[in-house]
Design a protein around this motif. Sequence first.
Motif, short mmCIF file in Angstrom:
data_model
loop_
_atom_site.label_atom_id
_atom_site.label_comp_id
_atom_site.label_asym_id
_atom_site.label_seq_id
_atom_site.Cartn_x
_atom_site.Cartn_y
_atom_site.Cartn_z
N SER A 46 -3.99 5.41 -1.16
CA SER A 46 -4.07 6.82 -1.54
C SER A 46 -3.60 7.03 -2.98
O SER A 46 -2.72 6.31 -3.48
CB SER A 46 -3.21 7.68 -0.60
N GLY A 47 -4.17 8.03 -3.63
CA GLY A 47 -3.67 8.45 -4.94
C GLY A 47 -4.11 7.64 -6.12
O GLY A 47 -3.57 7.79 -7.23
N ILE A 48 -5.11 6.77 -5.94
CA ILE A 48 -5.62 5.97 -7.08
C ILE A 48 -7.16 6.06 -7.10
O ILE A 48 -7.84 5.04 -7.02
CB ILE A 48 -5.14 4.51 -7.02
N SER A 93 -3.88 -2.95 3.52
CA SER A 93 -3.99 -1.58 4.01
C SER A 93 -5.45 -1.15 4.11
O SER A 93 -5.87 -0.53 5.09
CB SER A 93 -3.23 -0.63 3.08
N VAL A 94 -6.24 -1.46 3.08
CA VAL A 94 -7.65 -1.08 3.09
C VAL A 94 -8.36 -1.71 4.28
O VAL A 94 -9.12 -1.06 5.00
CB VAL A 94 -8.33 -1.50 1.77
N ASN A 95 -8.10 -2.97 4.51
CA ASN A 95 -8.72 -3.69 5.62
C ASN A 95 -8.32 -3.08 6.97
O ASN A 95 -9.15 -2.94 7.88
CB ASN A 95 -8.32 -5.16 5.57
N TYR A 127 -9.26 8.01 7.27
CA TYR A 127 -9.09 7.42 5.94
C TYR A 127 -10.41 7.32 5.17
O TYR A 127 -10.44 6.75 4.07
CB TYR A 127 -8.45 6.03 6.06
N GLU A 128 -11.47 7.86 5.71
CA GLU A 128 -12.77 7.72 5.03
C GLU A 128 -12.75 8.37 3.65
O GLU A 128 -13.25 7.79 2.68
CB GLU A 128 -13.87 8.32 5.90
N ASN A 129 -12.21 9.57 3.54
CA ASN A 129 -12.18 10.24 2.24
C ASN A 129 -11.30 9.49 1.25
O ASN A 129 -11.62 9.41 0.05
CB ASN A 129 -11.67 11.68 2.40
N ARG A 155 -12.28 -9.39 3.50
CA ARG A 155 -11.29 -9.12 2.45
C ARG A 155 -11.87 -9.46 1.08
O ARG A 155 -11.67 -8.73 0.11
CB ARG A 155 -10.02 -9.93 2.72
N ARG A 156 -12.57 -10.57 1.01
CA ARG A 156 -13.18 -10.96 -0.27
C ARG A 156 -14.20 -9.92 -0.71
O ARG A 156 -14.23 -9.52 -1.88
CB ARG A 156 -13.85 -12.33 -0.14
#
Length: 387
Positions: free
Chosen positions: A157-159, A183-185, A193-195, A218-219
């Motif tokens: 978040s926030g970037i 976290s993204v994975n 978390y889509e937005n 991940r790659r």
Amino acid sequence: MKRKLIWRKAPHTEAKHKILDYYLKAWIPKLGTWNERILIIDGFAGPGEYADCKPGSPVVILDIVTNHVLRNRIGKIGVFLIEGNNDRANHLEDLLIRRYSPLRAGESIYELNEGKTVFAVIKGKFSATLEEMLDITQTHGVSLPPCFAFIDPFGPSGIPMELISGLMKCTKAEILINFPVDSVNRFLGTPAYENTLDALYGCKNWRKLRMMKGVERRRRLRELYISQLKANAGAEYTLHFTMRNARNRELYYLIFATKHWHGLDIMKQAMWKIAPDGSFQFSDYTHSPEQPWLFPLEPDWEELAGLIWKHFRGQEAVPPGEIERWTVIETIYASNHVRRALTLLEEKGKLCKYEAAYSGRGWIKLAPYKKKGAFPNGKVVVDFSAD
């Protein structure tokens, strides 16, 4: 749940800060001696210290800026320390006042080095602060000075890519960003978390990766982010370094983005110091400062020598600077690796070198240059054998 004000410093964080340290020590004089002002941004500054009294990134940065051996030859340096948590921001400001005894120049703005260094503790979210900075520059028709941004968030978040792109489009802007792949994975299949992920990537293409699994996913998450930096932010060159936790699990990638190969070269040299085997990764699981390597790790000189000869074979009057540039852009190696590789080729009879002078049409070879193992830029050129 309220987060701790300070916490212990993990080995991978120490490694991250060493990369930051090595890079800034070379970046500051390179940009600072040719520009009146340069800017360093710490986007998620934190409290400035850890529970074990080790320094946080703001202290790492300010120690480099204030104590640099070439500080008197460098122009003004601005350091923006942005922290969205008020308790941490207040702790950081108090810490810096005690540590540096700066002169107050305004609210949360301070001077060091007789006014040549100005730092500000900005109490606000990184995204909102950066957006305001970019809006001001656009409104007044000005650009930021040469800038390096260290962006080290706790999660995705926030970037947003839109703001990272806006920063990168400034002249001579470079970023080192923590891409939190773990976290993204983990949140990839979470609708809430889509937005956040749309903003992180600046697109929705990440959704296509939901069906993938494991290392390959991940790659691909990393490669998509890097491709977005190049497409949207105008990054010409990128580099990534993997950080792993005590269970050897990938936590995040440090991703570096720049428009100039010299910046890429400086960051490569910094990362090679942390990963001297060229793996560009660090793991808390295998980290053991009490048991150093019996035989120090180093680059594969034979491999680099072979790559250089394969590319330049049969070419004549090649300046060493051109070899360095190609090496930095096209291989995992840095410019400071080239001389030893060329020395190997010289010992094998794969090249000859000559004193040279530059004319409007190119380099003119003069007498053979006989000093072994030396390849001074601007003084010699190299002929590579064809076989």
